[in-house]
Design an enzyme around this catalytic site. Structure first.
Site, PDB file in Angstrom:
ATOM      1  N   SER A  39       0.864  -1.176   0.000  1.00  0.00           N
ATOM      2  CA  SER A  39       0.000   0.000   0.000  1.00  0.00           C
ATOM      3  C   SER A  39       0.897   1.221   0.000  1.00  0.00           C
ATOM      4  O   SER A  39       2.067   1.147   0.398  1.00  0.00           O
ATOM      5  CB  SER A  39      -0.880   0.003   1.256  1.00  0.00           C
ATOM      6  OG  SER A  39      -1.516   1.250   1.449  1.00  0.00           O
TER       7      SER A  39
ATOM      8  N   TYR B 137      -2.505  -1.295  10.221  1.00  0.00           N
ATOM      9  CA  TYR B 137      -2.356  -1.337   8.764  1.00  0.00           C
ATOM     10  C   TYR B 137      -1.043  -0.662   8.358  1.00  0.00           C
ATOM     11  O   TYR B 137      -0.270  -1.221   7.564  1.00  0.00           O
ATOM     12  CB  TYR B 137      -3.545  -0.630   8.121  1.00  0.00           C
ATOM     13  CG  TYR B 137      -3.612  -0.728   6.620  1.00  0.00           C
ATOM     14  CD1 TYR B 137      -4.106  -1.871   5.995  1.00  0.00           C
ATOM     15  CD2 TYR B 137      -3.220   0.342   5.807  1.00  0.00           C
ATOM     16  CE1 TYR B 137      -4.195  -1.958   4.614  1.00  0.00           C
ATOM     17  CE2 TYR B 137      -3.307   0.269   4.426  1.00  0.00           C
ATOM     18  CZ  TYR B 137      -3.800  -0.885   3.834  1.00  0.00           C
ATOM     19  OH  TYR B 137      -3.884  -0.966   2.464  1.00  0.00           O
TER      20      TYR B 137
ATOM     21  N   LYS C 207       1.995  -2.807   6.663  1.00  0.00           N
ATOM     22  CA  LYS C 207       2.283  -2.537   5.259  1.00  0.00           C
ATOM     23  C   LYS C 207       3.728  -2.070   5.077  1.00  0.00           C
ATOM     24  O   LYS C 207       4.356  -2.350   4.051  1.00  0.00           O
ATOM     25  CB  LYS C 207       1.296  -1.517   4.696  1.00  0.00           C
ATOM     26  CG  LYS C 207      -0.118  -2.072   4.532  1.00  0.00           C
ATOM     27  CD  LYS C 207      -0.160  -3.290   3.619  1.00  0.00           C
ATOM     28  CE  LYS C 207      -1.580  -3.746   3.334  1.00  0.00           C
ATOM     29  NZ  LYS C 207      -1.633  -4.903   2.400  1.00  0.00           N
TER      30      LYS C 207
END
Length: 266
Positions: A141, A154, A158
């Site tokens: 991402s 997250y 990531k």
């Protein structure tokens, strides 16, 4: 890396970027597709659709947070389609939470966003090395290069995903194995169904459709690029971050405050 004639595995293929990748790879002339997801019915339906369209495809239920499931899907792909040329570790999850996220949620993010990619590499790299060729595409991402306001698990996982892809590229790049890491920003998938998440992503750039991301992936693989950035502005943001980290952090704090995001309390 040319998709035409390749045997490809795509995880997280039931919808969003994964399903778009599967359709785009089929259109490119992939020799075979193994589509994996927890949603067995969805990937089986998609595999049937692509199979009828002329691309040999198999859909399987798989929990990629479990190494045994990853090894099983690799065995299934090799049994029905042949040696894997391209493995796309696309499955991922977000939380829309900060430091208050429970340990179980942090662990789930770690297992799906990072360890599933480790399990994939363990399962396919030996065979790729023996054949002297193969490609790994890991979906991370823009948050893996920058950060994701409002989602600490997250952002952290990531970043780990990008770091692992870099390690793979350094370790195996001279032995016939290519590595790419996909770092989109806002994409219209289930991950942005939370209005707050969509607002944050929309403030920093456009929201792309999954098909746009799949197009960028095919181009990036053909050019054998490590970083595949469907949002070109992400490259500029990363350069600013590297050039003056303090100024970038200050700018991000201002952006978060302007969006009215709630701040954690002690």
């Amino acid at each position: 890396m040319q998709v035409r004639g390749a045997v490809v595995v795509v995880t997280g293929a039931a919808g969003g970027i994964g399903a778009a990748l599967a359709r785009r790879f089929a259109a490119e002339g992939a020799a075979g597709l193994l589509l994996a997801d927890l949603d067995a019915a969805a990937v089986e339906d998609l595999a049937g659709e692509l199979d009828q369209g002329g691309c040999r495809a198999v859909g399987v239920s798989s929990d990629v947070s479990q190494e045994s499931d990853v090894r099983t899907l690799v065995d299934t792909a090799e049994k029905h389609l042949g040696p894997i040329d391209l493995f796309c570790s696309n499955a991922g999850v977000g939380t829309a939470q900060g430091i208050e996220a429970p340990d179980a949620l942090w662990q789930s993010c770690w297992d799906i966003n990072v360890m599933s990619q480790v399990y994939a590499a363990r399962a396919v790299v030996p065979g790729m090395l023996s054949r002297g060729r193969g490609w790994l595409l890991n979906t991370a991402s823009a948050a893996g290069l920058l950060t994701m306001p409002g989602d600490a698990p997250y952002s952290a996982t990531k970043h780990a995903s990008v770091a692992f892809a870099e390690w793979l590229a350094v370790t195996y790049g001279s032995r016939g194995i290519g590595v790419s890491v996909l770092c989109p920003q806002g994409v219209r998938t289930r991950l942005i169904e939370d209005p707050g998440v969509e607002a944050v992503l929309g403030a920093f750039g456009s929201i792309l459709e999954p098909a746009d991301v799949a197009e960028a992936v095919v181009s990036g693989l053909a050019e054998e690029r490590f970083l595949i950035l469907p949002h070109p502005e992400v490259a500029r943001y990363e350069q600013r971050r590297a050039g003056d980290r303090d100024a970038w952090l200050a700018g991000m704090r201002d952006a978060v405050e302007n969006l009215g995001r709630p701040q954690p309390t002690a």
